[in-house]
Design an enzyme around this catalytic site. Structure first.
Site, PDB file in Angstrom:
ATOM      1  CD  GLU A 113      -2.595   1.437   2.547  1.00 32.53           C
ATOM      2  OE1 GLU A 113      -2.222   0.837   3.570  1.00 32.53           O
ATOM      3  OE2 GLU A 113      -3.580   2.189   2.516  1.00 32.53           O
ATOM      4  NE  ARG A 173       3.738  -8.060   9.824  1.00 31.57           N
ATOM      5  CZ  ARG A 173       3.755  -7.134   8.874  1.00 31.57           C
ATOM      6  NH1 ARG A 173       4.898  -6.666   8.434  1.00 31.57           N
ATOM      7  NH2 ARG A 173       2.641  -6.657   8.384  1.00 31.57           N
ATOM      8  CE  LYS A 196       4.237   0.434   4.681  1.00 31.35           C
ATOM      9  NZ  LYS A 196       3.186   0.281   3.657  1.00 31.35           N
TER      10      LYS A 196
END
Length: 538
Positions: free
Chosen positions: A32, A261, A271
RNA sequence: AGCCUCAUAGUGUAAUGGUAACACACCGGAUUUUGAUUCCGUAUUUCUAGGUUCGAGUCCUAGUGAGGCUGCCA
């Protein structure tokens, strides 16, 4: 080179190929565009693009797709940085660059299809009410009063949503599944919401936007992705992913597979938190060399090959652990050791006077640029009567294991002669101001003569021919192994010494170096990583 | 609490049901014109309890621990 390492995902893929389920493989990396890519993304990038490369013989490929279904969080600046970072890491999407927002009409058609089949309805409850009636982990949800509207009414209302007839929050489209499902994702998830925001790609063309859970499987199907690889937190969403594929008119049936992850010790990787560091000015920006972002790594001088190798070595599993940054640091050193040119620099200088060296005379000394790589060639530096050496390369009262300069001790000026310390001067505070020595003629390029003990070679820079330059030294951004768990929050464990700027003496060949260029600092060695080595074409 | 997932040296991973291994980290030694590199070596590992089996890290059951899930974020 090494035996190809496999993992459960690659096994599935190999199997799908050998059984003929798929003739080729198509993967995708779908960030994204709401922030910069970080080290954690490297695993997904290496996995998806790596699989495409490994199966290139079958025509496999990997798409770069921007998952931009929320106009409120996404910016064009981020799409550019993401493209640059993926390229820098060494991967190429070729012609296959896509935006989820390019398929808005397709999602809309799928939603209408669901409505026509009685599988979706317009809910006019408030967000509050929806939350309350969803139930909890232990309590089943309750059906919305709007759940059993007619197909015609739903069609009409959904068209009204698209036309701007509802304010934000006044209506949503929900999939009609099972309000009592033990999996909360399946309790009639919202699939469309009203958002009267300008989208970075589609502008004001739309005022309703699909949710990730609805759009993602459709994006994958549209692009005929065979294996949709994502991280563990989406595991619980897989039943809905499959539901969408099952009930919408899609051209392909992608399969979602989850893996863990990549996390590192001493590293914050969310983020939102990275954005906080930028906004509060703790770092100079997303690409500050101390940031765990890919662009920060690039500026720090970290070779992309080291990151790729790290990803190869840590592999793909479903176990959610925390990788010791030491594994990454090893790969960086290992790569730099073979590729980075060496230069001499003195960060905390003290003058060394070679008393038996003639005044105003310089000797050109040839130094290899990289002992690990003869092809890197050589360079020349000037040796003069006065040179700068590192202050801590001299000790008045050296302990047993200290091999460098001290009273009557010998040390080699790297690449040049062996010198013997003959004296030193101090100021009123007892600080050493100057060291005196004599060089041993004939010791350049040869071993120490009989009876002379010389175990170390130190850095030096000619006081006359060297250059004074500003050098930035970077250290870990956080002092805590797990900054996220710090009591006062991750900002409280920022390392105040993560950036040090010093006036240093360097070889003339480093004169034009930008301060950001990285120095890998070893005890007596410096690796200078030239940024241009790592950015093809720059 | 319900559902889903996971569990192998300090860290990350490997091992058709058949002698538990590799890398990093650590410690010790050798070499070295970077106290780097390189090279040797030491130490440490299958969450627990049952079961199946000639044989279980692997299969089964239960327990324990960890992570995820109650956005109109992705």
């Amino acid at each position: 080179m090494d035996a190809p390492k496999t993992d459960f995902i690659r096994e599935i893929i190999a199997n799908d190929l050998s059984t003929g389920k798929h003739a080729t493989i198509i993967t995708r990396f779908p960030p994204e565009p709401n922030g910069y890519l970080h080290l954690g993304h490297a695993r997904a990038i290496c996995l998806n693009f790596g699989i495409a490369l490994e199966n290139a013989a079958t025509g496999a490929r990997c798409h770069l797709r921007f998952d931009d279904t929320n106009p409120e969080k996404e910016e064009t600046e981020y799409v550019e940085s993401i493209k640059a970072d993926v390229k820098w890491l060494g991967f190429d999407w070729g012609e296959h660059l896509y935006f989820a927002s390019d398929y808005f009409e397709f999602y809309y058609d799928c939603a209408v299809h669901l409505i026509k089949n009685g599988l979706a309805y317009v809910d006019e409850q408030t967000a509050e009410q929806i939350k309350e009636t969803r139930g909890s982990l232990t309590v089943p949800g309750k059906p919305s009063p709007w759940r059993d509207r007619s197909v015609e009414e739903n069609l009409e209302l959904f068209a009204k949503m698209r036309a701007g007839g509802f304010e934000e929050g006044a209506a949503v489209l929900r999939a009609r599944i099972d309000m009592a499902s033990p999996n909360i994702v399946m309790r009639d998830p919202v699939i469309y919401r009203v958002l009267k925001a300008t989208h970075h790609n589609t502008g004001d063309a739309w005022c309703i936007y699909p949710m990730y859970d609805f759009a993602h499987p459709l994006e994958d199907a549209k692009e005929r992705i065979t294996h949709s690889l994502c991280t563990l937190e989406f595991e619980i969403h897989r039943p809905f992913y499959d539901w969408v594929i099952e009930h919408c008119p899609v051209p392909a049936r992608p399969r979602q597979i989850e893996f863990s992850r990549l996390n590192f010790t001493y590293t914050v990787m969310s983020k939102r938190k990275l954005l906080t560091l930028v906004k509060q000015g703790h770092v100079a920006g997303w690409d500050d060399p101390r940031m765990p972002t890919l662009s920060g790594a690039r500026r720090r001088g970290i070779p992309p090959a080291a990151i790729r190798r790290l990803c190869e070595k840590t592999g793909i599993t479903k176990y959610q652990g925390v990788t010791d940054v030491a594994l990454l640091e090893f790969e960086i050193r290992d790569h730099l050791n073979k590729t980075a040119p060496r230069r001499m620099a003195v960060l905390d200088p003290v003058k060394l006077v070679i008393e038996n060296w003639p005044e105003r005379t310089a000797e050109e000394i040839e130094l290899v640029n990289n002992p690990e790589d003869p092809a890197a060639g050589t360079r020349h530096v000037s040796l003069t009567r006065e040179v700068w050496i590192e202050r801590d390369d001299f000790m008045e009262d050296p302990p047993k294991k200290f091999y460098r300069l001290g009273p009557d001790r010998h040390v080699r000026l790297r690449g040049g002669y062996i010198v013997k310390c003959t004296g030193w001067g101090k100021d009123a505070d007892g600080r050493v101001t100057e060291i005196r020595c004599e060089y041993l003629p004939g010791t350049k390029g040869s071993d120490a003569p009989e009876g002379v003990q010389c175990r170390a070679a130190i850095h030096w820079v000619s006081a006359e021919r060297g250059v004074e330059a500003e050098v930035r030294l970077y250290d870990r951004l956080f002092t805590a192994e797990d900054p996220d768990a710090a009591e006062g929050g991750f900002v409280s464990v920022l390392n105040p010494d993560s950036l040090k700027t010093v006036r240093a003496w360097v070889e003339p060949s480093l004169a034009g170096v930008e301060p950001e260029w990285a120095c890998q600092f070893e005890r007596l060695g410096y690796f200078v990583a030239d940024r241009r080595d790592h950015i093809p074409g720059e």
